[in-house]
Design a protein around this motif. Structure first.
Motif, PDB file in Angstrom:
ATOM      1  N   LEU A   1       0.836  -1.197   0.000  1.00 44.38           N
ATOM      2  CA  LEU A   1       0.000   0.000   0.000  1.00 44.38           C
ATOM      3  C   LEU A   1       0.874   1.251   0.000  1.00 44.38           C
ATOM      4  O   LEU A   1       0.542   2.244  -0.660  1.00 44.38           O
ATOM      5  CB  LEU A   1      -0.914  -0.006   1.227  1.00 44.38           C
ATOM      6  CG  LEU A   1      -1.798   1.231   1.411  1.00 44.38           C
ATOM      7  CD1 LEU A   1      -2.732   1.419   0.218  1.00 44.38           C
ATOM      8  CD2 LEU A   1      -2.582   1.134   2.720  1.00 44.38           C
ATOM      9  N   ARG A   2       1.975   1.205   0.714  1.00 44.84           N
ATOM     10  CA  ARG A   2       2.880   2.355   0.762  1.00 44.84           C
ATOM     11  C   ARG A   2       3.414   2.671  -0.630  1.00 44.84           C
ATOM     12  O   ARG A   2       3.465   3.837  -1.026  1.00 44.84           O
ATOM     13  CB  ARG A   2       4.034   2.072   1.721  1.00 44.84           C
ATOM     14  CG  ARG A   2       5.020   3.217   1.850  1.00 44.84           C
ATOM     15  CD  ARG A   2       6.097   2.890   2.864  1.00 44.84           C
ATOM     16  NE  ARG A   2       7.047   3.989   3.002  1.00 44.84           N
ATOM     17  CZ  ARG A   2       8.076   3.977   3.840  1.00 44.84           C
ATOM     18  NH1 ARG A   2       8.289   2.907   4.621  1.00 44.84           N
ATOM     19  NH2 ARG A   2       8.883   5.013   3.904  1.00 44.84           N
TER      20      ARG A   2
ATOM     21  N   TRP B   1       8.776   9.202  -9.115  1.00 47.30           N
ATOM     22  CA  TRP B   1       9.054   8.440  -7.898  1.00 47.30           C
ATOM     23  C   TRP B   1       8.982   6.945  -8.151  1.00 47.30           C
ATOM     24  O   TRP B   1       8.172   6.461  -8.952  1.00 47.30           O
ATOM     25  CB  TRP B   1       8.038   8.803  -6.812  1.00 47.30           C
ATOM     26  CG  TRP B   1       8.248   8.089  -5.503  1.00 47.30           C
ATOM     27  CD1 TRP B   1       9.007   8.508  -4.462  1.00 47.30           C
ATOM     28  CD2 TRP B   1       7.694   6.818  -5.126  1.00 47.30           C
ATOM     29  NE1 TRP B   1       8.955   7.571  -3.448  1.00 47.30           N
ATOM     30  CE2 TRP B   1       8.163   6.524  -3.834  1.00 47.30           C
ATOM     31  CE3 TRP B   1       6.855   5.900  -5.769  1.00 47.30           C
ATOM     32  CZ2 TRP B   1       7.824   5.366  -3.153  1.00 47.30           C
ATOM     33  CZ3 TRP B   1       6.516   4.724  -5.103  1.00 47.30           C
ATOM     34  CH2 TRP B   1       6.987   4.475  -3.806  1.00 47.30           C
ATOM     35  N   ALA B   2       9.858   6.201  -7.452  1.00 42.00           N
ATOM     36  CA  ALA B   2       9.826   4.748  -7.479  1.00 42.00           C
ATOM     37  C   ALA B   2      10.312   4.242  -6.125  1.00 42.00           C
ATOM     38  O   ALA B   2      11.070   4.938  -5.429  1.00 42.00           O
ATOM     39  CB  ALA B   2      10.695   4.192  -8.606  1.00 42.00           C
ATOM     40  N   PRO B   3       9.885   3.065  -5.709  1.00 40.98           N
ATOM     41  CA  PRO B   3      10.288   2.541  -4.400  1.00 40.98           C
ATOM     42  C   PRO B   3      11.798   2.424  -4.256  1.00 40.98           C
ATOM     43  O   PRO B   3      12.521   2.181  -5.229  1.00 40.98           O
ATOM     44  CB  PRO B   3       9.625   1.152  -4.366  1.00 40.98           C
ATOM     45  CG  PRO B   3       8.498   1.232  -5.337  1.00 40.98           C
ATOM     46  CD  PRO B   3       8.967   2.161  -6.421  1.00 40.98           C
ATOM     47  N   GLY B   4      12.260   2.631  -3.040  1.00 40.62           N
ATOM     48  CA  GLY B   4      13.679   2.462  -2.752  1.00 40.62           C
ATOM     49  C   GLY B   4      14.571   3.528  -3.338  1.00 40.62           C
ATOM     50  O   GLY B   4      15.788   3.320  -3.465  1.00 40.62           O
ATOM     51  N   GLY B   5      14.009   4.672  -3.693  1.00 40.72           N
ATOM     52  CA  GLY B   5      14.808   5.754  -4.247  1.00 40.72           C
ATOM     53  C   GLY B   5      15.318   5.497  -5.648  1.00 40.72           C
ATOM     54  O   GLY B   5      16.275   6.139  -6.104  1.00 40.72           O
ATOM     55  N   ARG B   6      14.686   4.552  -6.350  1.00 42.46           N
ATOM     56  CA  ARG B   6      15.146   4.197  -7.701  1.00 42.46           C
ATOM     57  C   ARG B   6      14.574   5.107  -8.783  1.00 42.46           C
ATOM     58  O   ARG B   6      14.939   4.988  -9.954  1.00 42.46           O
ATOM     59  CB  ARG B   6      14.768   2.741  -8.012  1.00 42.46           C
ATOM     60  CG  ARG B   6      15.501   1.723  -7.152  1.00 42.46           C
ATOM     61  CD  ARG B   6      15.116   0.285  -7.512  1.00 42.46           C
ATOM     62  NE  ARG B   6      13.773  -0.043  -7.022  1.00 42.46           N
ATOM     63  CZ  ARG B   6      12.703  -0.125  -7.781  1.00 42.46           C
ATOM     64  NH1 ARG B   6      12.788   0.133  -9.077  1.00 42.46           N
ATOM     65  NH2 ARG B   6      11.524  -0.450  -7.273  1.00 42.46           N
TER      66      ARG B   6
END
Length: 289
Positions: free
Chosen positions: A257-258, A270-275
């Protein structure tokens, strides 16, 4: 009333676009017009006027409700109230415009205005079909403060009409006028996809908000117009909804969900983990190079 003012301006839009198209053909340093691009921009503009006209009915009803619960009683006819409204409405526009670049949900509605690789008066008419829905919240404080909804409509129209002339390549910088007011030079920066120009100069009529809140960038190098990743289409429906569809695809493949919320409300790129490659990441990378 706002829609009426815009309708009256439509013949002027058509005439000035035609005149500029003729004028820039004689200037080698201006990219000018491209038929499919111009047609796409005009189609987007027509759609925006029609959709906004319908949505505005509900917006006015909401404003009237809030106005009935206003905090202050401001006289409609007083000159100083109009001056105060000018400042307050422009402040609301600045935050609407800034958030429309910094949150992907709002960017999905606004991105089509930046999707042209050309920069001319027709680009000003490349307006969103979904911003009439996403932008509602930013002007809600005005009727609560005591500004009559009719006044707000007029001031919004003035701001929109002012911003039309900002979309030209051929006007130079305008000296001291640039210190306070938004100008073609400032707005060319805003439409540039150059990394140093990303998410800069969000002001409507005034540029002072950008100077105050750290989003100002002067025009130093020639802007490269368009998106960091151009969409390569002139189809109005694709222009209007491509980013909404991209959000849906990203949410479908989100692992939590995050992550899903990040794809929707995080900054564009934006992408998860700063990617991801957000404007902040790109700007930091440029600073290190």
């Amino acid at each position: 009333m706002m829609s009426t003012l815009i309708y009256y301006a439509i013949p002027a839009f058509i005439i000035t676009v035609a005149l500029e198209a003729l004028y820039v053909r004689q200037r080698a340093n201006v990219r000018g017009y491209e038929t499919k691009d111009t047609f796409a921009s005009l189609t987007m503009g027509v759609g925006n006027v029609l959709i906004a006209g319908v949505v505005k009915i509900g917006v006015i009803a909401l404003w009237l409700f809030l106005y009935e619960h206003r905090i202050f009683d401001l006289p409609v006819s007083a000159w100083w109230v109009w001056l105060l409204l000018f400042v307050c409405e422009d402040f609301c526009y600045y935050w609407f415009h800034r958030v429309s670049h910094e949150s992907r949900f709002f960017w999905a509605a606004h991105v089509n205005h930046h999707s042209s690789t050309h920069y001319n008066l027709s680009t000003a008419l490349r307006q969103s079909w979904t911003t009439p829905f996403t932008g509602i919240v930013f002007w809600l404080p005005l009727p609560l403060l005591g500004f009559h909804p009719g006044m707000i409509l007029v001031q919004q129209a003035i701001s929109l009409l002012y911003q039309y002339w900002l979309h030209v390549e051929w006007l130079p910088k305008l000296g001291p006028f640039e210190w306070i007011f938004n100008t073609p030079s400032h707005h060319r920066v805003h439409h540039g996809r150059n990394v140093k120009y990303l998410d800069r100069n969000h002001g409507g009529i005034l540029i002072v908000w950008d100077r105050l809140f750290g989003t100002f960038e002067p025009e130093a190098e020639t802007p490269d117009y368009g998106l960091t990743k151009n969409i390569e289409t002139f189809h109005p429906v694709k222009i209007a909804f491509h980013e909404w569809l991209a959000i849906a695809r990203d949410v479908m493949r989100a692992r939590s969900l995050r992550d899903a919320l990040g794809y929707v409300f995080g900054p564009p790129g934006w992408a998860p983990g700063g990617r991801g490659e957000t404007s902040a990441v790109l700007r930091a990378r440029l600073a290190r190079s």
